[in-house]
Design an enzyme around this catalytic site. Structure first.
Site, PDB file in Angstrom:
ATOM      1  N   ARG A  41      16.397  77.918  75.956  1.00 52.90           N
ATOM      2  CA  ARG A  41      15.965  76.984  77.000  1.00 52.90           C
ATOM      3  C   ARG A  41      14.595  77.405  77.512  1.00 52.90           C
ATOM      4  O   ARG A  41      14.083  78.448  77.137  1.00 52.90           O
ATOM      5  CB  ARG A  41      16.975  76.939  78.142  1.00 52.90           C
ATOM      6  CG  ARG A  41      17.237  78.266  78.828  1.00 52.90           C
ATOM      7  CD  ARG A  41      18.077  78.060  80.067  1.00 52.90           C
ATOM      8  NE  ARG A  41      18.691  79.288  80.536  1.00 52.90           N
ATOM      9  CZ  ARG A  41      18.972  79.534  81.814  1.00 52.90           C
ATOM     10  NH1 ARG A  41      18.662  78.649  82.742  1.00 52.90           N
ATOM     11  NH2 ARG A  41      19.555  80.662  82.178  1.00 52.90           N
ATOM     12  N   ARG A  42      14.025  76.579  78.393  1.00 61.70           N
ATOM     13  CA  ARG A  42      12.708  76.863  78.988  1.00 61.70           C
ATOM     14  C   ARG A  42      11.674  77.156  77.907  1.00 61.70           C
ATOM     15  O   ARG A  42      10.813  78.020  78.063  1.00 61.70           O
ATOM     16  CB  ARG A  42      12.772  78.070  79.932  1.00 61.70           C
ATOM     17  CG  ARG A  42      13.781  78.002  81.043  1.00 61.70           C
ATOM     18  CD  ARG A  42      13.604  79.236  81.910  1.00 61.70           C
ATOM     19  NE  ARG A  42      14.513  79.313  83.011  1.00 61.70           N
ATOM     20  CZ  ARG A  42      15.419  80.279  83.176  1.00 61.70           C
ATOM     21  NH1 ARG A  42      15.537  81.245  82.283  1.00 61.70           N
ATOM     22  NH2 ARG A  42      16.192  80.282  84.239  1.00 61.70           N
TER      23      ARG A  42
ATOM     24  N   TYR B 103      26.328  73.779  95.490  1.00 67.16           N
ATOM     25  CA  TYR B 103      27.297  73.143  96.388  1.00 67.16           C
ATOM     26  C   TYR B 103      26.609  72.397  97.522  1.00 67.16           C
ATOM     27  O   TYR B 103      27.175  71.456  98.072  1.00 67.16           O
ATOM     28  CB  TYR B 103      28.315  74.181  96.882  1.00 67.16           C
ATOM     29  CG  TYR B 103      29.171  74.612  95.725  1.00 67.16           C
ATOM     30  CD1 TYR B 103      30.176  73.788  95.248  1.00 67.16           C
ATOM     31  CD2 TYR B 103      28.877  75.769  95.019  1.00 67.16           C
ATOM     32  CE1 TYR B 103      30.900  74.122  94.126  1.00 67.16           C
ATOM     33  CE2 TYR B 103      29.595  76.123  93.895  1.00 67.16           C
ATOM     34  CZ  TYR B 103      30.601  75.282  93.447  1.00 67.16           C
ATOM     35  OH  TYR B 103      31.303  75.612  92.313  1.00 67.16           O
TER      36      TYR B 103
ATOM     37  N   HIS C 149      24.572  72.010  80.776  1.00 69.27           N
ATOM     38  CA  HIS C 149      25.601  72.091  81.819  1.00 69.27           C
ATOM     39  C   HIS C 149      25.101  71.505  83.134  1.00 69.27           C
ATOM     40  O   HIS C 149      25.760  70.645  83.735  1.00 69.27           O
ATOM     41  CB  HIS C 149      26.016  73.554  82.007  1.00 69.27           C
ATOM     42  CG  HIS C 149      26.756  73.825  83.262  1.00 69.27           C
ATOM     43  ND1 HIS C 149      28.005  73.307  83.526  1.00 69.27           N
ATOM     44  CD2 HIS C 149      26.414  74.541  84.374  1.00 69.27           C
ATOM     45  CE1 HIS C 149      28.404  73.691  84.721  1.00 69.27           C
ATOM     46  NE2 HIS C 149      27.447  74.433  85.262  1.00 69.27           N
ATOM     47  N   PHE C 150      23.915  71.941  83.584  1.00 64.32           N
ATOM     48  CA  PHE C 150      23.545  71.479  84.933  1.00 64.32           C
ATOM     49  C   PHE C 150      23.023  70.045  84.949  1.00 64.32           C
ATOM     50  O   PHE C 150      22.864  69.468  86.029  1.00 64.32           O
ATOM     51  CB  PHE C 150      22.642  72.477  85.676  1.00 64.32           C
ATOM     52  CG  PHE C 150      21.272  72.742  85.141  1.00 64.32           C
ATOM     53  CD1 PHE C 150      20.314  71.752  85.110  1.00 64.32           C
ATOM     54  CD2 PHE C 150      20.917  74.020  84.721  1.00 64.32           C
ATOM     55  CE1 PHE C 150      19.033  72.006  84.653  1.00 64.32           C
ATOM     56  CE2 PHE C 150      19.638  74.284  84.258  1.00 64.32           C
ATOM     57  CZ  PHE C 150      18.686  73.267  84.227  1.00 64.32           C
ATOM     58  N   HIS C 151      22.821  69.466  83.774  1.00 66.79           N
ATOM     59  CA  HIS C 151      22.550  68.025  83.788  1.00 66.79           C
ATOM     60  C   HIS C 151      23.844  67.223  83.980  1.00 66.79           C
ATOM     61  O   HIS C 151      23.787  66.042  84.319  1.00 66.79           O
ATOM     62  CB  HIS C 151      21.814  67.580  82.517  1.00 66.79           C
ATOM     63  CG  HIS C 151      20.320  67.775  82.620  1.00 66.79           C
ATOM     64  ND1 HIS C 151      19.719  68.990  82.429  1.00 66.79           N
ATOM     65  CD2 HIS C 151      19.314  66.916  82.945  1.00 66.79           C
ATOM     66  CE1 HIS C 151      18.411  68.879  82.615  1.00 66.79           C
ATOM     67  NE2 HIS C 151      18.142  67.633  82.931  1.00 66.79           N
TER      68      HIS C 151
ATOM     69  N   HIS D 153      23.296  79.728  93.547  1.00 65.19           N
ATOM     70  CA  HIS D 153      24.583  79.113  93.220  1.00 65.19           C
ATOM     71  C   HIS D 153      25.110  78.230  94.360  1.00 65.19           C
ATOM     72  O   HIS D 153      25.510  77.092  94.108  1.00 65.19           O
ATOM     73  CB  HIS D 153      25.633  80.118  92.776  1.00 65.19           C
ATOM     74  CG  HIS D 153      26.795  79.408  92.155  1.00 65.19           C
ATOM     75  ND1 HIS D 153      26.752  78.877  90.886  1.00 65.19           N
ATOM     76  CD2 HIS D 153      27.982  79.020  92.664  1.00 65.19           C
ATOM     77  CE1 HIS D 153      27.868  78.219  90.636  1.00 65.19           C
ATOM     78  NE2 HIS D 153      28.632  78.297  91.689  1.00 65.19           N
TER      79      HIS D 153
END
Lengths: 53, 556
Positions: free
Chosen positions: B445-446, B235, B382-384, B231
């Site tokens: 996913r995956r 950042y 989300h992480f895209h 996580h």
């Protein structure tokens, strides 16, 4: 055409010393409202699809 | 308001420019190769299997491509770009050369060796373990050792930044650390603390297993170690973009940083809060007590606070800039921003989509929602929006001034670059929205969905949108890579006196007026370590003392 950005000098500034970012406050409020609505909508979508049962 | 006089800027030497440029060469090469695999997955989801045509070169495996996409784009592109960019923010901010440039060069070349060591087994199909490399998935020892070298190399570069800072501090005991340097140092401190998780995972569990010294792994403990790093890794990616948003974008827009104090507070809070939240990635893991998951969930919402501070301060800086450019009205000032500058438009568009990434992040941090969406397409959707847009599109925007600055050559076809930023924006809206919806519909996913027998009709339209978005993103990233290559390779140079400047924004108030506690490391480092010990300590003791290295490895 794209033009190179030119930093404005302090003499050019039309902004007074009492600058208050009212637009920013409005955007933060709108963002927060959108967050709450979308967050809630996810719960409603999942409940409607019966994923809690 | 204190009026500040412009300070003379540090001129990078040719050697320093080449060193930073080397980082960008590796980063952009990794982005180019890794980005080829992303759309292949998107096309496969809608039934267009292009992998069959890659069989002659051995790249016909979905999971091999998925691993290459994740490792090259999420780990290599970012890490090399960040270490290069932070080299610049350290030197330029402190207005002095690196204290030990040989140390930074050693770190960089160790990263390169590690990259090659990790890339070979990935492309050979010996490490199709995705970028999270969860055990008991098993990869070649070269993959783990290569990743270790990349991380250790980045640590060494970080040490170089810290030594440079200490040398500057000795000469400037009472001066506030220049913001762009301050942000870079916190980013590196965060990285050094956070990567202890995967360092322990690889050195104590995965490498011994890969070398045959142990008979198995403990998947639960492995995932805990990974997310200790995983996580805050987000950042590590985001903070360099924030350095630009806070400390450079206002200058590009013609304004100043609205609040130096708020900017520094946000960075400290990210350092404090971004590590002890890893269990929110493990809500579905049965081996972690629910109470600890709730503690990490609560701390996750704590991270939302510095994110909101960032939203306020960055937008206020932009509003100030827009008013100076003649903008007015509650929202009308937005039009006055220099949208025709590709560097600015990239970062503005990245910021807009990141707002929705933040909303999705807060939503899927909700314990009960996460239980439903965790293993679905929602998460890559989300992480895209975060790493692939807020970070990647911002880095693209930064490179639109950085590469011309380093090479002394004008940006090749600025209009082309501007279109590229908008294509990324549009492509990502289509792609990411479809992925979020698919996640809510239960699409995993995956997973190689093109061959899955259980795909219902209601997914089809969204799967098609995934591939349309992926195709647009492929066009966009190709335009970016071509622009970078053509910029660096062209013969035309900027005219004397017209060099592209490094945009370092002044603060609206003199940074010397910023409270000293916002430029003091000790309390924040102590607080960070204490919070990590409280949030992770008992569970790490529990999991390590009950570890069972008994799960046999397997690969695709």
């Amino acid at each position: 055409m794209w033009e190179r950005k030119v930093a404005l000098s302090d003499q050019d500034t039309p902004v007074g010393e009492d600058f208050t970012p009212r637009g920013t406050v409005a955007i933060v409020i709108l963002f927060t409202a959108t967050l709450v609505l979308l967050w809630l909508s996810i719960y409603l979508i999942l409940i409607a699809r019966g994923v809690t049962t | 308001m204190t009026t500040l006089q412009p300070q003379p800027t540090y001129q990078l030497t040719g050697q320093e420019k080449r060193f930073i440029g080397l980082h960008l060469v590796v980063a952009i090469f990794a982005l180019a190769v890794g980005s080829i695999f992303g759309p292949l997955q998107a096309f496969e989801w809608s039934g267009l299997d292009l992998y069959q045509y890659l069989e002659p070169i051995g790249l016909d495996d979905y999971y091999k491509g998925l691993t290459a996409h994740g490792v090259l784009n999420a780990l290599v592109w970012t890490t090399f770009f960040i270490t290069g960019f932070l080299t610049l923010t350290t030197i330029v901010g402190l207005k002095r050369p690196l204290r030990y440039p040989a140390l930074n060069r050693a770190g960089f070349w160790l990263m390169v060796v590690g990259l090659v060591m990790a890339a070979v087994p990935i492309l050979a199909g010996w490490a199709s373990v995705l970028y999270t490399f969860y055990p008991p998935l098993e990869a070649s020892w070269a993959f783990y050792l290569g990743l270790t070298f990349v991380v250790v190399g980045s640590w060494i570069e970080g040490y170089g930044f810290f030594f440079t800072y200490l040398a500057w501090r000795k000469e400037n005991p009472d001066t506030r650390t220049p913001f762009i340097t301050f942000g870079g140092l916190i980013t590196m401190a965060l990285w050094q603390i956070a990567t202890l998780g995967i360092a322990v995972e690889i050195l104590t569990m995965l490498l011994p297993f890969a070398f045959g010294l142990t008979s198995g792994t403990d998947p639960e403990l492995g995932r805990t170690f990974f997310w200790f790093t995983g996580h805050p890794l987000v950042y590590f990616w985001l903070l360099p973009a924030y350095i630009s948003w806070y400390g450079m974008l206002p200058k590009q827009a013609g304004g100043k940083l609205f609040s130096d104090s708020l900017a520094r507070l946000a960075f400290w809070l990210f350092l404090l809060l971004s590590v002890p939240v890893g269990f929110h990635h493990q809500f579905v893991d049965p081996g972690i007590p629910t109470g600890w998951k709730y503690i990490h969930a609560a701390l996750t919402y704590g991270v939302a606070f510095p994110s909101l501070l960032t939203l306020f301060t960055v937008v206020a800086s932009l509003e100030y800039a827009a008013h100076r450019r003649g903008g007015s009205g509650l929202f009308g000032w937005i039009r006055a921003l220099p949208w025709n500058d590709p560097s600015v438009s990239a970062q503005l568009l990245a910021g807009i989509l990141f707002m929705f990434g933040g909303i999705g992040g807060i939503t899927n941090a909700s314990y009960d929602v996460n239980l439903v969406v965790h293993n679905t397409a929602w998460i890559p959707g989300h992480f895209h929006l975060t790493v692939a847009t807020a970070v990647t599109l911002s880095f693209m925007g930064i490179s639109y001034w950085l590469v011309p600055h380093l090479t002394g050559k004008p940006l090749w076809k600025p209009r082309w670059a501007l279109i590229q930023t908008w294509l990324w924006f549009v492509g990502m809206i289509i792609f990411s929205n479809a992925m979020h919806v698919l996640g809510l519909l239960g699409a995993p996913r995956r997973t190689e969905l093109g061959t899955a027998p259980y795909v219902p009709d209601e997914w089809n339209g969204h799967l098609l949108r995934v591939s349309i978005g992926g195709a647009i993103l492929l066009v966009s990233v190709t335009m970016y890579v071509v622009t970078m290559i053509r910029t660096a390779a062209q013969k035309e140079r900027v005219a004397a006196g017209g060099e592209v400047e490094i945009p370092v924004a002044e603060s609206l108030r003199d940074p010397q007026l910023t409270p000293l506690w916002l430029d003091s490391w000790r309390p924040w480092i102590i607080g960070t370590v204490l919070l990590i010990l409280l949030a992770y300590g008992p569970q790490l003791v529990e999991q390590i003392s009950n570890a069972s290295l008994s799960s046999p490895g397997f690969g695709p």
